[in-house]
Design a protein around this motif. Sequence first.
Motif, PDB file in Angstrom:
ATOM      1  N   GLY A   1      38.809  43.816 -38.666  1.00  0.00           N
ATOM      2  CA  GLY A   1      38.905  43.935 -37.329  1.00  0.00           C
ATOM      3  C   GLY A   1      38.232  42.727 -36.623  1.00  0.00           C
ATOM      4  N   LEU A   2      38.373  41.409 -37.474  1.00  0.00           N
ATOM      5  CA  LEU A   2      38.112  40.330 -36.747  1.00  0.00           C
ATOM      6  C   LEU A   2      39.169  39.452 -37.202  1.00  0.00           C
ATOM      7  CD1 LEU A   2      34.432  39.482 -37.518  1.00  0.00           C
ATOM      8  CD2 LEU A   2      35.491  40.590 -35.619  1.00  0.00           C
ATOM      9  N   ASP A   3      39.968  38.620 -36.318  1.00  0.00           N
ATOM     10  CA  ASP A   3      41.013  37.695 -36.565  1.00  0.00           C
ATOM     11  C   ASP A   3      40.320  36.642 -37.672  1.00  0.00           C
ATOM     12  OD1 ASP A   3      39.918  35.603 -35.148  1.00  0.00           O
ATOM     13  OD2 ASP A   3      41.500  36.029 -33.383  1.00  0.00           O
TER      14      ASP A   3
ATOM     15  N   GLN B   1      37.595  34.381 -36.037  1.00  0.00           N
ATOM     16  CA  GLN B   1      36.342  35.124 -35.715  1.00  0.00           C
ATOM     17  C   GLN B   1      35.719  35.441 -37.096  1.00  0.00           C
ATOM     18  OE1 GLN B   1      38.209  38.610 -33.952  1.00  0.00           O
ATOM     19  NE2 GLN B   1      38.036  37.884 -31.797  1.00  0.00           N
TER      20      GLN B   1
ATOM     21  N   GLY C   1      37.477  30.746 -24.707  1.00  0.00           N
ATOM     22  CA  GLY C   1      37.799  31.281 -23.486  1.00  0.00           C
ATOM     23  C   GLY C   1      37.405  32.596 -23.311  1.00  0.00           C
ATOM     24  N   ALA C   2      37.736  33.049 -22.230  1.00  0.00           N
ATOM     25  CA  ALA C   2      37.210  34.525 -21.774  1.00  0.00           C
ATOM     26  C   ALA C   2      38.052  35.507 -22.422  1.00  0.00           C
ATOM     27  CB  ALA C   2      37.529  34.821 -20.344  1.00  0.00           C
TER      28      ALA C   2
ATOM     29  N   THR D   1      38.080  36.388 -25.774  1.00  0.00           N
ATOM     30  CA  THR D   1      38.648  35.901 -27.141  1.00  0.00           C
ATOM     31  C   THR D   1      37.847  36.613 -28.111  1.00  0.00           C
ATOM     32  OG1 THR D   1      37.130  33.879 -26.596  1.00  0.00           O
ATOM     33  CG2 THR D   1      39.770  33.881 -26.066  1.00  0.00           C
ATOM     34  N   GLY D   2      36.693  37.286 -27.755  1.00  0.00           N
ATOM     35  CA  GLY D   2      36.007  38.080 -28.907  1.00  0.00           C
ATOM     36  C   GLY D   2      34.585  37.141 -29.157  1.00  0.00           C
TER      37      GLY D   2
ATOM     38  N   ARG E   1      32.024  39.742 -29.505  1.00  0.00           N
ATOM     39  CA  ARG E   1      32.171  40.572 -30.783  1.00  0.00           C
ATOM     40  C   ARG E   1      31.950  39.850 -31.943  1.00  0.00           C
ATOM     41  NH1 ARG E   1      36.647  44.776 -31.597  1.00  0.00           N
ATOM     42  NH2 ARG E   1      37.415  44.614 -33.549  1.00  0.00           N
TER      43      ARG E   1
ATOM     44  N   GLU F   1      26.551  33.255 -23.921  1.00  0.00           N
ATOM     45  CA  GLU F   1      26.739  32.736 -22.739  1.00  0.00           C
ATOM     46  C   GLU F   1      25.885  31.575 -22.524  1.00  0.00           C
ATOM     47  OE1 GLU F   1      28.811  34.034 -20.195  1.00  0.00           O
ATOM     48  OE2 GLU F   1      28.960  36.045 -20.978  1.00  0.00           O
TER      49      GLU F   1
ATOM     50  N   GLN G   1      33.417  29.025 -17.885  1.00  0.00           N
ATOM     51  CA  GLN G   1      32.748  30.256 -17.170  1.00  0.00           C
ATOM     52  C   GLN G   1      31.116  29.697 -17.000  1.00  0.00           C
ATOM     53  OE1 GLN G   1      33.565  34.270 -18.909  1.00  0.00           O
ATOM     54  NE2 GLN G   1      34.372  33.119 -20.463  1.00  0.00           N
TER      55      GLN G   1
ATOM     56  N   ARG H   1      41.300  40.977 -24.679  1.00  0.00           N
ATOM     57  CA  ARG H   1      41.051  41.708 -23.546  1.00  0.00           C
ATOM     58  C   ARG H   1      42.054  42.089 -22.650  1.00  0.00           C
ATOM     59  NH1 ARG H   1      36.338  39.008 -20.356  1.00  0.00           N
ATOM     60  NH2 ARG H   1      35.074  40.060 -22.189  1.00  0.00           N
TER      61      ARG H   1
ATOM     62  N   GLU I   1      33.778  44.011 -18.881  1.00  0.00           N
ATOM     63  CA  GLU I   1      35.236  44.316 -18.822  1.00  0.00           C
ATOM     64  C   GLU I   1      35.510  45.461 -18.338  1.00  0.00           C
ATOM     65  OE1 GLU I   1      36.454  43.227 -22.939  1.00  0.00           O
ATOM     66  OE2 GLU I   1      35.967  45.223 -23.430  1.00  0.00           O
TER      67      GLU I   1
ATOM     68  N   ARG J   1      37.961  39.511 -15.986  1.00  0.00           N
ATOM     69  CA  ARG J   1      37.273  40.870 -16.439  1.00  0.00           C
ATOM     70  C   ARG J   1      38.181  41.789 -16.378  1.00  0.00           C
ATOM     71  NH1 ARG J   1      33.753  38.657 -18.687  1.00  0.00           N
ATOM     72  NH2 ARG J   1      35.007  36.938 -18.416  1.00  0.00           N
TER      73      ARG J   1
HETATM   74  P1  ATP Z   1      33.546  36.641 -22.162  1.00  0.00           P
HETATM   75  O1  ATP Z   1      33.944  35.221 -22.251  1.00  0.00           O
HETATM   76  O2  ATP Z   1      34.204  37.494 -21.100  1.00  0.00           O
HETATM   77  O3  ATP Z   1      32.384  37.124 -22.485  1.00  0.00           O
HETATM   78  P2  ATP Z   1      34.261  37.406 -25.098  1.00  0.00           P
HETATM   79  O4  ATP Z   1      34.860  36.081 -25.678  1.00  0.00           O
HETATM   80  O5  ATP Z   1      32.717  37.564 -25.230  1.00  0.00           O
HETATM   81  O6  ATP Z   1      34.568  37.270 -23.522  1.00  0.00           O
HETATM   82  P3  ATP Z   1      34.606  40.158 -26.142  1.00  0.00           P
HETATM   83  O7  ATP Z   1      33.839  40.740 -25.200  1.00  0.00           O
HETATM   84  O8  ATP Z   1      33.579  39.783 -27.334  1.00  0.00           O
HETATM   85  O9  ATP Z   1      35.081  38.585 -25.538  1.00  0.00           O
HETATM   86  O10 ATP Z   1      35.845  40.867 -26.718  1.00  0.00           O
HETATM   87  C1  ATP Z   1      36.776  40.761 -25.393  1.00  0.00           C
HETATM   88  C2  ATP Z   1      37.460  42.222 -25.750  1.00  0.00           C
HETATM   89  O11 ATP Z   1      38.537  42.084 -27.001  1.00  0.00           O
HETATM   90  C3  ATP Z   1      36.406  43.424 -26.095  1.00  0.00           C
HETATM   91  O12 ATP Z   1      36.957  44.495 -25.863  1.00  0.00           O
HETATM   92  C4  ATP Z   1      36.812  43.263 -27.709  1.00  0.00           C
HETATM   93  O13 ATP Z   1      36.262  44.420 -28.274  1.00  0.00           O
HETATM   94  C5  ATP Z   1      38.108  43.029 -27.584  1.00  0.00           C
HETATM   95  N1  ATP Z   1      38.356  42.162 -29.020  1.00  0.00           N
HETATM   96  C6  ATP Z   1      37.898  40.868 -29.440  1.00  0.00           C
HETATM   97  N2  ATP Z   1      38.214  40.665 -30.743  1.00  0.00           N
HETATM   98  C7  ATP Z   1      39.101  41.728 -31.109  1.00  0.00           C
HETATM   99  C8  ATP Z   1      39.694  41.772 -32.474  1.00  0.00           C
HETATM  100  N3  ATP Z   1      39.751  40.644 -33.351  1.00  0.00           N
HETATM  101  N4  ATP Z   1      40.531  42.885 -32.562  1.00  0.00           N
HETATM  102  C9  ATP Z   1      40.725  43.764 -31.419  1.00  0.00           C
HETATM  103  N5  ATP Z   1      39.991  43.791 -30.458  1.00  0.00           N
HETATM  104  C10 ATP Z   1      39.273  42.661 -29.995  1.00  0.00           C
END
Ligand code: ATP
Length: 655
Positions: free
Chosen positions: A11-13, A16, A32-33, A35-36, A39, A225, A255, A288, A503, A541
């Motif tokens: 479930g990670l690319d 990630q 960027g925002a 992008t997981g 996660r 952050e 951000q 997202r 989000e 968001r």
């Molecule tokens: P921000 O900069 O806003 O804090 P972020 O980079 O921390 O964003 P996340 O909140 O971790 O991003 O992820 C954004 C959304 O995308 C979440 O709902 C997360 O579950 C989903 N997501 C992230 N990576 C994957 C993935 N590889 N497959 C499916 N969904 C994913």
Amino acid sequence: REAAPESVLNGLDAEQRAAASALTGPLCILAGAGTGKTRAITHRIAYGVRAGVYDPHRVLAVTFTARAAAEMRSRLAALGAPGVQARTFHAAALRQLQYFWPVAIGGSLPQILDYKIKLLAEAGKRLRMTTDRAGLRDFASEIEWAKASTLTPEGYLAHAGQREAPAGVDHQAFARLYQAYEDLKEDRHLMDFEDVLLFTVGMLESDERVAAQVRQQYRHFIVDEYQDVSPLQQRLLDLWLGGREELCVVGDAAQTIYSFTGATPEYLLNFRRRYPQAQVVKLVRDYRSTPEVVKLANTLLADRRPGGDAPWSPPLQLISQRQGGPRPELTELADDDAEAAWVAEKVSEAAEAGTPLSEIAVLYRTNGQAQALEQALATAGLSYQLRGSERFFSRPEVREGIAALRTSSLVADDSADSVPEAVRGVLSSIGWTAQAPPSAGAVRERWESLAALVGLAERLAQERPDLTLRLFLAELDERSAAQHAPTVEGVTLASLHSAKGLEWEAVFLIGLCEGLMPITFAQSQRELDEERRLLYVGITRAKTRLYLSSAAARHPGGRGRRKSSRFLIPLRKELGLEQTTRRIAPGGGKLSPNAAARSRKAAVCAGCGEVLTVGTQISRRRCADCPPRYDEQLFEHLRAWRRGYAKELDTRAFM
Ligand code: ATP
Ligand code: MG
């Protein structure tokens, strides 16, 4: 049989996964925002724990808000790694202070002061300095900045040449006030939020035993952050690390939205310089938001003017992984009330179409904008919760409720499972009812606050079957210290600042006009850049639906006219955004009869609920007898003097 630890990486690319499987630091995830990032680090911790590399009790994950911390803890538990400490800098520091203060300093820990303004007013009186509340707020935020930049009153004076003093005073006078405030606080055995960090830093710096014990406790540090870390927080982090490099930081320089409080992205951007052997992972796929939302975010960033001196990296173009999705809408309304009524109408539509209210947020630049929304949503019978309402625990009704619960805990038998029932019982003794009152205003606010306490008791009782009233009160004390207000099911009303990291399916960005976005006092390129980043945070968001709106005037009848935000120009032009212009004439126009009645009802004082007769002087929708709330304009106190920061002084110190 338990699944292999590697299953956590499913479930990670690829990128990630690379980040999540790099279990030793230093590691920096720049992306960027959406992008997981969050996660990826959550999975990294879970993987480390499941693979037996991390002892969960030796991991400290630092998040920006208490809500993000709670979310991370629950995700970790779901990934099979419970027991990891995920906290904000403040909450983590406070725990250490509570634990070590009696040994390291002796006596009881000072109480947390959550109303700086009152004490500052007193300090001002002692010095015969007269100022209004706006002035006091300016002083409070200047003190906050000074402390986050680790400047004492003396240190502040030493840097006076590089920073304007708050409006109306010179540096000397401000430094005297700052000192008087500090003295008063010490006399009363109080500490403010910055002291929580400062005292912890002081304790770790001056007491080797404490430092050794804290370092023994925590081995692996993760900071989310990271672009918004202040010099004071960085110093604390360095003390925790004590020269070790087991650090993973995550951030997005685009951000950075808290530099007015002393935070700086320089630590993030210079991470590689500080740790030359650090691994750096970049993520670009946005999971997202829909391509439509992402396109808007990219356009906004690409349009920034060259020459701004803000130290943010060249924007990483986000690439959406989602398909389709509706085009963001831009709507222009006649005035603030009409805009609020329109939001309520759209929210009702979305709710009827099946979007849960908890998946909808309305975001704004200043907390003062929430008033009209609260009124419109309450009138439409839609429940809502205010985020960024850090003052939750200072509200009179919450204090009263907690006092009643405390009294009752002294006499009640303290056995576990019907805590919610006991809480409902105690709160009904101070006038709370299970049914929400139909009106808006003070009565409704009081009800919502107490309902939030009941809701919290219900949620905690579900999580912890052994919850007792006493444990519940201890939890309330801890949340009060960490300013972690309980949540209510409903539409989220939040300032853009407090929406960071979160989000929602549908997001409304309101008040997109000059004076609000960018805010009046943002004048320099640096400040305007930060406003642009704030809007970027807002846009990103949204998962699926994004509504942008502005009001052409502040008041009905066209008084207080405003121009539409400069940031909308590239968005309109580049994307050919659908623009629905609905100018709503007083008393009807294109509004439905119901909505029109709702917006006419707006002449009700939001404080006492009294219907105001035409011609009554009202300011911010409150009658003369109801003063505005302190938290109303949390961010509005920033003035043009925030130009020309002297941040370099402190932030470059460790490079
Ligand atoms: P921000 O900069 O806003 O804090 P972020 O980079 O921390 O964003 P996340 O909140 O971790 O991003 O992820 C954004 C959304 O995308 C979440 O709902 C997360 O579950 C989903 N997501 C992230 N990576 C994957 C993935 N590889 N497959 C499916 N969904 C994913
Ligand atoms: Mg995040």
